[in-house]
Scaffold this active site. Structure first.
Site, mmCIF file in Angstrom:
data_model
loop_
_atom_site.group_PDB
_atom_site.id
_atom_site.type_symbol
_atom_site.label_atom_id
_atom_site.label_comp_id
_atom_site.label_asym_id
_atom_site.label_seq_id
_atom_site.Cartn_x
_atom_site.Cartn_y
_atom_site.Cartn_z
ATOM 1 N N TYR A 146 0.836 -1.212 0.000
ATOM 2 C CA TYR A 146 0.000 0.000 0.000
ATOM 3 C C TYR A 146 0.873 1.266 0.000
ATOM 4 C CZ TYR A 146 1.397 -0.051 4.822
ATOM 5 O OH TYR A 146 2.175 -0.075 5.953
ATOM 6 N N GLU A 155 11.558 -3.475 5.577
ATOM 7 C CA GLU A 155 10.536 -2.819 6.408
ATOM 8 C C GLU A 155 10.922 -2.826 7.887
ATOM 9 O OE1 GLU A 155 8.041 -1.340 4.896
ATOM 10 O OE2 GLU A 155 8.397 -2.159 2.904
HETATM 11 C C1 SIN Z 1 4.043 -1.097 1.922
HETATM 12 O O1 SIN Z 1 4.407 -0.504 0.923
HETATM 13 O O2 SIN Z 1 3.107 -1.909 1.848
HETATM 14 C C2 SIN Z 1 4.724 -0.942 3.245
HETATM 15 C C3 SIN Z 1 5.134 0.441 3.571
HETATM 16 C C4 SIN Z 1 6.214 1.003 2.661
HETATM 17 O O3 SIN Z 1 7.243 0.352 2.450
HETATM 18 O O4 SIN Z 1 6.034 2.096 2.139
#
Ligand code: SIN
Length: 182
Positions: free
Chosen positions: A13, A90
């Site tokens: 997301y 992450e």
């Molecule tokens: C994601 O993209 O789902 C996790 C948050 C990010 O790395 O921006």
């Protein structure tokens, strides 16, 4: 954690929407219910530094709302490597959880989703949007300018048909700021 050839899905997301950077066999637009995307997580390792943290997206519980993203089905056999890569990518305060999604093609699946730990030291929480935009404008880290994160995510979300999102509001503010030289 996972059987060798079972299907493993990841829900992106934030940066995972426009830069998944891992092998996958499907990428399907999807909705996650009960959450919204907010720029409530500080980034000191990708889009900022410990001295000048950036702001990146997380999912926040929001009953009655839903959030758009992309579900990736990982190449069979590479799940362990991909999850290790994502756990590292992450690591700045995100926890991995398995949440249910609805794919645009009607399938309902469970997907590994990285969400900021609200008790973690990187959780920045709510702030006026102008303040968040100011922080983003000033931040840059090893992955690049924080503004780039917002602009790329906003472009990708528009492509996915999203019309209302904090990302789009921030994008408008930041593009305005860029024009006025701020
Ligand atoms: C994601 O993209 O789902 C996790 C948050 C990010 O790395 O921006």
């Amino acid at each position: 954690m996972c059987a060798l050839n079972a299907s493993v899905w990841i829900f992106g997301y934030g940066s995972l929407v426009w830069r998944p950077d891992f092998p996958h066999v499907e990428a399907v637009p999807a909705w996650i219910s009960g959450y919204e995307r907010r720029f409530w997580q500080a980034s000191t390792d990708h889009r900022g530094t410990p001295a000048r943290p950036g702001r990146v997206a997380t999912l926040v519980e929001a009953p009655g709302l839903r959030c758009r993203g992309i579900a990736y089905r990982i190449t069979p056999g590479s799940a362990a490597d991909v999850l290790a890569y994502l756990d590292h990518r992450e690591k700045n305060g995100y926890l991995s959880r398995r949440l249910s999604l609805e794919l645009d093609d009607g399938r309902r699946i469970g997907a590994v989703t990285y969400i900021a730990d609200p008790r973690g030291i990187h959780f920045a929480g709510p702030a006026p949007l102008e303040e968040i935009a100011r922080q983003i404008r000033q931040a840059s880290g090893p992955s690049g300018a924080n503004v780039e994160y917002v602009v790329r995510l906003a472009d990708a979300l528009r492509h996915l048909g999203v019309a209302e999102d904090e990302t789009l509001e921030l994008d408008a503010m930041l593009r305005g700021g860029a024009q006025s030289g701020a």
